[in-house]
Scaffold this active site. Sequence first.
Site, PDB file in Angstrom:
ATOM      1  N   GLY A  28     -18.055  21.766  15.152  1.00 23.69           N
ATOM      2  CA  GLY A  28     -18.763  23.012  14.897  1.00 23.69           C
ATOM      3  C   GLY A  28     -18.899  23.262  13.408  1.00 23.69           C
ATOM      4  O   GLY A  28     -18.249  22.610  12.586  1.00 23.69           O
ATOM      5  N   GLY A  30     -20.025  26.558  10.354  1.00 23.33           N
ATOM      6  CA  GLY A  30     -20.269  27.970  10.102  1.00 23.33           C
ATOM      7  C   GLY A  30     -20.406  28.214   8.616  1.00 23.33           C
ATOM      8  O   GLY A  30     -20.487  27.269   7.818  1.00 23.33           O
ATOM      9  N   VAL A  35     -16.284  21.556  10.919  1.00 23.42           N
ATOM     10  CA  VAL A  35     -15.086  21.004  11.552  1.00 23.42           C
ATOM     11  C   VAL A  35     -15.450  19.743  12.328  1.00 23.42           C
ATOM     12  O   VAL A  35     -16.444  19.716  13.063  1.00 23.42           O
ATOM     13  CB  VAL A  35     -14.443  22.029  12.506  1.00 23.42           C
ATOM     14  CG1 VAL A  35     -13.159  21.461  13.105  1.00 23.42           C
ATOM     15  CG2 VAL A  35     -14.147  23.334  11.770  1.00 23.42           C
ATOM     16  N   LYS A  50     -11.142  20.335   8.997  1.00 25.98           N
ATOM     17  CA  LYS A  50     -12.101  21.315   8.488  1.00 25.98           C
ATOM     18  C   LYS A  50     -12.351  21.084   7.008  1.00 25.98           C
ATOM     19  O   LYS A  50     -11.420  21.063   6.199  1.00 25.98           O
ATOM     20  CB  LYS A  50     -11.608  22.748   8.702  1.00 25.98           C
ATOM     21  CG  LYS A  50     -12.571  23.776   8.118  1.00 25.98           C
ATOM     22  CD  LYS A  50     -12.379  25.162   8.660  1.00 25.98           C
ATOM     23  CE  LYS A  50     -13.507  26.079   8.181  1.00 25.98           C
ATOM     24  NZ  LYS A  50     -13.487  27.394   8.821  1.00 25.98           N
ATOM     25  N   ASP A 144     -10.011  36.325   8.629  1.00 22.88           N
ATOM     26  CA  ASP A 144     -11.085  35.949   9.554  1.00 22.88           C
ATOM     27  C   ASP A 144     -10.577  36.015  10.998  1.00 22.88           C
ATOM     28  O   ASP A 144     -10.835  35.123  11.803  1.00 22.88           O
ATOM     29  CB  ASP A 144     -11.596  34.543   9.232  1.00 22.88           C
ATOM     30  CG  ASP A 144     -13.030  34.321   9.714  1.00 22.88           C
ATOM     31  OD1 ASP A 144     -13.705  35.311  10.059  1.00 22.88           O
ATOM     32  OD2 ASP A 144     -13.476  33.160   9.735  1.00 22.88           O
TER      33      ASP A 144
END
Length: 287
Positions: A28, A30, A35, A50, A144
């Site tokens: 994924g 963002g 990652v 990551k 976060d």
Amino acid sequence: MTDPLDVITQSFREPGLVPGYEISSILGSGGQGIVFKAKKTAIGRTYAIKFLRPPDHVNPTTWRNSELGNLAALADMRHPNLVAIEDRGETKSIPYLVLEYAGDQSLKTLMTQRRLGLKDGLRWLRQTADAVQYLHDHGVLHLDVKPSNIYVLDGRAKLGDFGLVRLQSHSGAVDLSLAFGTPEYVAPEVVSLHRASPVSDVFGLGRTLDDLLIAAAVTDDRQPASWLMELATESTAMEPTQRPSLIAFRKRLAAPGGIRKVAFRSLRPEPRSSGAKGSPRFRSLRG
């Protein structure tokens, strides 16, 4: 505009990109990074790696040194409700963090699939609050905290995604001049003052509790259809404490009044005291 992480995405299968690991696929991406799924070649175990995304208009060297310092602070962190940190480093001038592979089941996933009951959700939120308090006790802010960063592994909540972690100053606060997290989970003082403290993480916990209560309502077929229609048509930008349908649900919810109290106190729009420790209040939540 060129993505600074293109150098990673275009070469992630390159042998030795991260020494000791074989990267296989993208899990994924963002605003804060990307990652990958990887295998530690010596033992064959799966991990997540990551890579952090440099923000725009910032000196790359200054940012990189700052992030490496933040990651170093996490190196020895061990808590049953934190995604375990295996390693850290830098490649192609991009800092990275090697993490325990927590799978793809997060609170957000369970909410989306309408599989999150109130009792389990509150238990996992209490565990997440314990992890947040552990970070705070060691001088670290997560910044976060949100459902998609809370994984459920073997029946236990694990807080992950450390792309925004910051070290606290002696005053307990930290300046945020570079970037901050997902807007709806960011505390008011972070947005208006670009300053964060332990209670900024508590705001993220409060927002997550807010989402949990909504998810419980949607999952519970006993909730009246009129309430669900009202929820669907309300502005998501409205402060949760001002959303009439959510207030109505909290009144209907067959749960201790402490849940409502925690949610309202955690989401107060005015900046809170930077020295407060709010995570413990979540430990009293019961479904």
